[in-house]
Write a protein that holds these residues in place. Structure first.
Motif, PDB file in Angstrom:
ATOM      1  N   ILE A   1     118.499  89.526  70.501  1.00 57.50           N
ATOM      2  CA  ILE A   1     117.906  89.815  71.815  1.00 57.50           C
ATOM      3  C   ILE A   1     118.708  90.883  72.540  1.00 57.50           C
ATOM      4  N   VAL A   2     120.029  90.806  72.462  1.00 52.21           N
ATOM      5  CA  VAL A   2     120.876  91.815  73.098  1.00 52.21           C
ATOM      6  C   VAL A   2     120.668  93.173  72.446  1.00 52.21           C
TER       7      VAL A   2
ATOM      8  N   ALA B   1     115.729  98.993  74.048  1.00 51.18           N
ATOM      9  CA  ALA B   1     114.748  99.309  75.094  1.00 51.18           C
ATOM     10  C   ALA B   1     115.369 100.187  76.171  1.00 51.18           C
ATOM     11  N   CYS B   2     116.628  99.930  76.507  1.00 51.11           N
ATOM     12  CA  CYS B   2     117.317 100.781  77.489  1.00 51.11           C
ATOM     13  C   CYS B   2     117.484 102.199  76.953  1.00 51.11           C
TER      14      CYS B   2
ATOM     15  N   LEU C   1     117.963  94.276  70.862  1.00 51.37           N
ATOM     16  CA  LEU C   1     116.648  94.805  71.256  1.00 51.37           C
ATOM     17  C   LEU C   1     116.638  95.266  72.712  1.00 51.37           C
ATOM     18  N   THR C   2     117.399  94.597  73.567  1.00 55.70           N
ATOM     19  CA  THR C   2     117.502  95.024  74.961  1.00 55.70           C
ATOM     20  C   THR C   2     118.182  96.383  75.065  1.00 55.70           C
ATOM     21  N   MET C   3     119.240  96.567  74.306  1.00 54.72           N
ATOM     22  CA  MET C   3     119.916  97.873  74.291  1.00 54.72           C
ATOM     23  C   MET C   3     118.996  98.955  73.725  1.00 54.72           C
TER      24      MET C   3
END
Length: 97
Positions: A60-61, A67-68, A63-65
């Motif tokens: 999850i971390v 997206a950023c 994929l969040t990075m």
């Protein structure tokens, strides 16, 4: 039969190779970076899963990075297109004062 870990690691290496070749357009560079992040987002949790250390939070971390990184890349692409009229990387160096 090939291992999924092998396939995703090869796809990551192919993405890095294509990134080194795509030096003309910023959009193509951003797309290859996104493909690399997605292949790593699949490869790393799968390799952790094979070691019996399931940690879903890491995926999850990651994929969040990703997206950023995508939102920053798109904002830079829009800014560059509005300023220079195209997304060619060599047009940045031509307009030096």
């Amino acid at each position: 039969m090939t291992s999924p870990l092998f396939l995703f690691s090869i796809s990551g290496l192919i993405c890095l190779f294509v990134l080194s070749l795509q030096r003309k357009h910023l959009l193509m560079s951003l797309l290859t970076l996104e493909a690399f992040i997605l292949s790593m987002a699949i490869l790393i949790p799968m390799s952790i899963m094979f070691q019996n250390q399931v940690n879903g939070m890491f995926a999850i971390v990651l994929l969040t990075m990703g997206a950023c990184e995508a939102s920053l890349g798109l904002s830079l692409l829009v800014l560059m297109t509005r300023s220079y009229g195209n997304d060619l990387l060599k047009s940045i160096t031509k307009n030096l004062c």
